[in-house]
Design a protein around this motif. Structure first.
Motif, PDB file in Angstrom:
ATOM      1  N   CYS A 152      18.443  58.490  44.852  1.00  0.00           N
ATOM      2  CA  CYS A 152      19.225  57.273  44.742  1.00  0.00           C
ATOM      3  C   CYS A 152      20.184  57.429  43.582  1.00  0.00           C
ATOM      4  N   SER A 153      21.395  56.992  43.769  1.00  0.00           N
ATOM      5  CA  SER A 153      22.395  57.210  42.745  1.00  0.00           C
ATOM      6  C   SER A 153      23.350  56.039  42.703  1.00  0.00           C
ATOM      7  N   ARG A 154      24.368  56.186  41.846  1.00  0.00           N
ATOM      8  CA  ARG A 154      25.342  55.140  41.616  1.00  0.00           C
ATOM      9  C   ARG A 154      26.633  55.542  42.302  1.00  0.00           C
ATOM     10  N   SER A 155      27.210  54.641  43.030  1.00  0.00           N
ATOM     11  CA  SER A 155      28.419  54.968  43.769  1.00  0.00           C
ATOM     12  C   SER A 155      29.461  53.898  43.544  1.00  0.00           C
ATOM     13  N   VAL A 156      30.703  54.252  43.846  1.00  0.00           N
ATOM     14  CA  VAL A 156      31.813  53.315  43.705  1.00  0.00           C
ATOM     15  C   VAL A 156      32.033  52.584  45.009  1.00  0.00           C
ATOM     16  N   ASP A 157      32.035  51.264  44.947  1.00  0.00           N
ATOM     17  CA  ASP A 157      32.296  50.458  46.125  1.00  0.00           C
ATOM     18  C   ASP A 157      33.806  50.349  46.302  1.00  0.00           C
ATOM     19  N   ARG A 158      34.346  51.065  47.303  1.00  0.00           N
ATOM     20  CA  ARG A 158      35.793  51.079  47.488  1.00  0.00           C
ATOM     21  C   ARG A 158      36.299  49.760  48.036  1.00  0.00           C
ATOM     22  N   ARG A 159      35.421  48.963  48.656  1.00  0.00           N
ATOM     23  CA  ARG A 159      35.865  47.726  49.286  1.00  0.00           C
ATOM     24  C   ARG A 159      35.951  46.579  48.284  1.00  0.00           C
ATOM     25  N   ALA A 160      35.373  46.744  47.079  1.00  0.00           N
ATOM     26  CA  ALA A 160      35.409  45.670  46.095  1.00  0.00           C
ATOM     27  C   ALA A 160      36.785  45.579  45.464  1.00  0.00           C
ATOM     28  N   ARG A 161      37.087  44.445  44.869  1.00  0.00           N
ATOM     29  CA  ARG A 161      38.378  44.258  44.219  1.00  0.00           C
ATOM     30  C   ARG A 161      38.422  45.036  42.927  1.00  0.00           C
ATOM     31  N   VAL A 162      39.576  45.542  42.576  1.00  0.00           N
ATOM     32  CA  VAL A 162      39.756  46.319  41.360  1.00  0.00           C
ATOM     33  C   VAL A 162      40.926  45.770  40.569  1.00  0.00           C
ATOM     34  N   ASP A 163      41.135  44.446  40.627  1.00  0.00           N
ATOM     35  CA  ASP A 163      42.282  43.847  39.958  1.00  0.00           C
ATOM     36  C   ASP A 163      42.204  44.003  38.447  1.00  0.00           C
ATOM     37  N   ASP A 164      40.982  44.020  37.901  1.00  0.00           N
ATOM     38  CA  ASP A 164      40.853  44.142  36.447  1.00  0.00           C
ATOM     39  C   ASP A 164      40.752  45.589  35.998  1.00  0.00           C
ATOM     40  N   PRO A 208      53.421  42.757  23.482  1.00  0.00           N
ATOM     41  CA  PRO A 208      53.580  41.513  24.247  1.00  0.00           C
ATOM     42  C   PRO A 208      52.968  41.565  25.636  1.00  0.00           C
ATOM     43  N   GLY A 209      52.667  42.740  26.147  1.00  0.00           N
ATOM     44  CA  GLY A 209      52.104  42.841  27.487  1.00  0.00           C
ATOM     45  C   GLY A 209      50.635  42.466  27.541  1.00  0.00           C
ATOM     46  N   LYS A 210      50.072  42.523  28.752  1.00  0.00           N
ATOM     47  CA  LYS A 210      48.682  42.138  28.960  1.00  0.00           C
ATOM     48  C   LYS A 210      47.724  43.309  28.804  1.00  0.00           C
ATOM     49  N   ARG A 211      48.089  44.483  29.275  1.00  0.00           N
ATOM     50  CA  ARG A 211      47.177  45.626  29.268  1.00  0.00           C
ATOM     51  C   ARG A 211      47.749  46.733  28.406  1.00  0.00           C
ATOM     52  N   THR A 212      46.880  47.342  27.633  1.00  0.00           N
ATOM     53  CA  THR A 212      47.286  48.435  26.756  1.00  0.00           C
ATOM     54  C   THR A 212      47.071  49.780  27.428  1.00  0.00           C
ATOM     55  N   TRP A 213      47.746  50.775  26.932  1.00  0.00           N
ATOM     56  CA  TRP A 213      47.651  52.167  27.340  1.00  0.00           C
ATOM     57  C   TRP A 213      48.102  52.374  28.782  1.00  0.00           C
ATOM     58  N   THR A 214      48.958  51.518  29.254  1.00  0.00           N
ATOM     59  CA  THR A 214      49.672  51.787  30.486  1.00  0.00           C
ATOM     60  C   THR A 214      50.965  52.516  30.133  1.00  0.00           C
ATOM     61  N   ARG A 215      51.753  52.852  31.139  1.00  0.00           N
ATOM     62  CA  ARG A 215      53.023  53.534  30.872  1.00  0.00           C
ATOM     63  C   ARG A 215      53.966  52.640  30.069  1.00  0.00           C
ATOM     64  N   GLN A 250      50.204  52.508  41.137  1.00  0.00           N
ATOM     65  CA  GLN A 250      51.089  53.444  40.472  1.00  0.00           C
ATOM     66  C   GLN A 250      51.728  52.853  39.216  1.00  0.00           C
ATOM     67  N   ASN A 251      51.807  51.520  39.143  1.00  0.00           N
ATOM     68  CA  ASN A 251      52.413  50.876  37.983  1.00  0.00           C
ATOM     69  C   ASN A 251      51.400  50.476  36.925  1.00  0.00           C
ATOM     70  N   THR A 252      50.112  50.687  37.198  1.00  0.00           N
ATOM     71  CA  THR A 252      49.087  50.250  36.246  1.00  0.00           C
ATOM     72  C   THR A 252      48.307  51.398  35.638  1.00  0.00           C
ATOM     73  N   LEU A 253      48.273  52.556  36.303  1.00  0.00           N
ATOM     74  CA  LEU A 253      47.491  53.673  35.773  1.00  0.00           C
ATOM     75  C   LEU A 253      48.352  54.540  34.883  1.00  0.00           C
ATOM     76  N   ASP A 254      47.763  55.015  33.775  1.00  0.00           N
ATOM     77  CA  ASP A 254      48.474  55.956  32.931  1.00  0.00           C
ATOM     78  C   ASP A 254      48.318  57.362  33.497  1.00  0.00           C
ATOM     79  N   GLU A 255      48.875  58.332  32.796  1.00  0.00           N
ATOM     80  CA  GLU A 255      48.870  59.695  33.318  1.00  0.00           C
ATOM     81  C   GLU A 255      47.462  60.251  33.425  1.00  0.00           C
ATOM     82  N   GLY A 256      46.598  59.931  32.457  1.00  0.00           N
ATOM     83  CA  GLY A 256      45.233  60.442  32.498  1.00  0.00           C
ATOM     84  C   GLY A 256      44.472  59.936  33.703  1.00  0.00           C
TER      85      GLY A 256
END
Length: 308
Positions: A225-237, A163-170, A287-293
């Motif tokens: 030149c490489s690929r980096s993570v933009d920490r300032r962007a939104r990560v809601d999804d 019934p939830g929205k996201r799978t493989w969470t806690r 902390q409520n959205t990430l699984d242990e991995g």
């Protein structure tokens, strides 16, 4: 009889035996088939010693492949030049489709003498070990995706919908454990699937914390030149936004993590510096959205920041 000339030696390598061709120096030099030797250190040393007594200068080559770089390191340790050739950049005739060990070695010897081969960069043993670590972890991540899909497919077939929205969470894992299946056979399969998922996740955490955490900044080369993570962007999804950046104009730390949320490891990618305050903020927010991995990445970042 000693021939004070230059010779170009080409190997066509395989698991058990290597085919050897020798091309004499000069435009019209002879190209002859030396024979097949065992793919062992003793046999290679014997061959090199025999050829060194006959020629003033020796240059060896072979195609990059599954046999690795042991032959290259052995020949270099004996004091001779060796080239590991990029297979995709070897010039080929349009109609030449016959491929045998002897013909491949003959072609390599001629092209080596003509200077038409492109060499690949050969890593040292430490760098090669890190490559194996990265490849092993990527294989484990792919295996984890497959096992998770098997669990979801089984539940879909029997009409169980989360019934939830996201799978493989806690919360999703707690829901999976609480499922009661009617048939014993299905319960056995379902429990084995969940056990496989837990084991693979534990293996990924083990590799990430004990392997990647030992890498230090600047120990492994990175591309301009490489690929980096933009920490300032939104990560809601749950997916990071990436951007391209010139590494020469902006300082950055090197890391084995390119995607903080998927734990995708690549040795030629960098991450912008992360302060302890930002790490703490990220923990509180997710902390409520990430699984242990996924949570194990913060432990790996802590190790990296401490050693940088």
């Amino acid at each position: 009889m000693t021939d004070h000339s230059e010779a170009f030696v080409a190997f066509d390598t395989s698991k058990l035996r290597n085919s050897v061709r020798i091309a004499q120096g000069g435009r019209n030099g002879e190209v002859r088939f030396f024979g097949d030797i065992e793919n062992t250190e003793a046999a290679t040393r014997k061959l090199v010693k025999k050829l060194a007594a006959q020629h003033r200068q020796l240059t060896f080559c072979y195609e990059a492949g599954p046999t690795g770089y042991g032959l290259y390191r052995l020949i270099r340790s004996l004091g001779h030049d060796c080239v590991v050739v990029a297979p995709s950049l070897i010039p080929k005739k349009p109609g030449d489709r016959v491929k045998t060990n002897r013909r491949d070695a003959l072609n390599l010897a001629k092209l080596l003498r003509a200077g038409e081969l492109t060499a690949v960069w050969v890593p040292d043993e430490r760098h090669e070990a890190m490559r194996d670590l990265v490849r092993g972890r990527e294989a484990a991540v792919d295996d984890l995706k497959s096992k998770r899909q098997q669990v979801l497919s089984l539940l879909l077939r029997i009409g169980r919908h989360y019934p939830g929205k996201r799978t493989w969470t806690r919360a999703h894992m707690n829901w999976l454990v609480s499922q009661k299946l009617a048939h014993r056979e299905q319960r056995i399969v379902f429990e084995e699937m969940l056990l496989a998922v837990r084991q693979i996740r534990a293996a990924i955490r083990q590799i990430s914390c004990n392997g990647g955490g030992e890498a230090t900044a600047g120990e492994f080369p990175i591309t301009p030149c490489s690929r980096s993570v933009d920490r300032r962007a939104r990560v809601d999804d749950g997916q990071p936004r990436t951007k391209s950046r010139n590494c020469e104009s902006e300082p950055a730390h090197q890391s084995l993590i390119t995607d903080v949320f998927r734990l995708r490891l690549h040795p030629c990618t960098i991450i912008t510096p992360i302060t302890p305050a930002e790490i703490a903020w990220s923990r509180v927010r997710m902390q409520n959205t990430l699984d242990e991995g996924h949570q194990s990445v913060f432990r790996l970042i802590d190790c990296f920041c401490a050693s940088a």
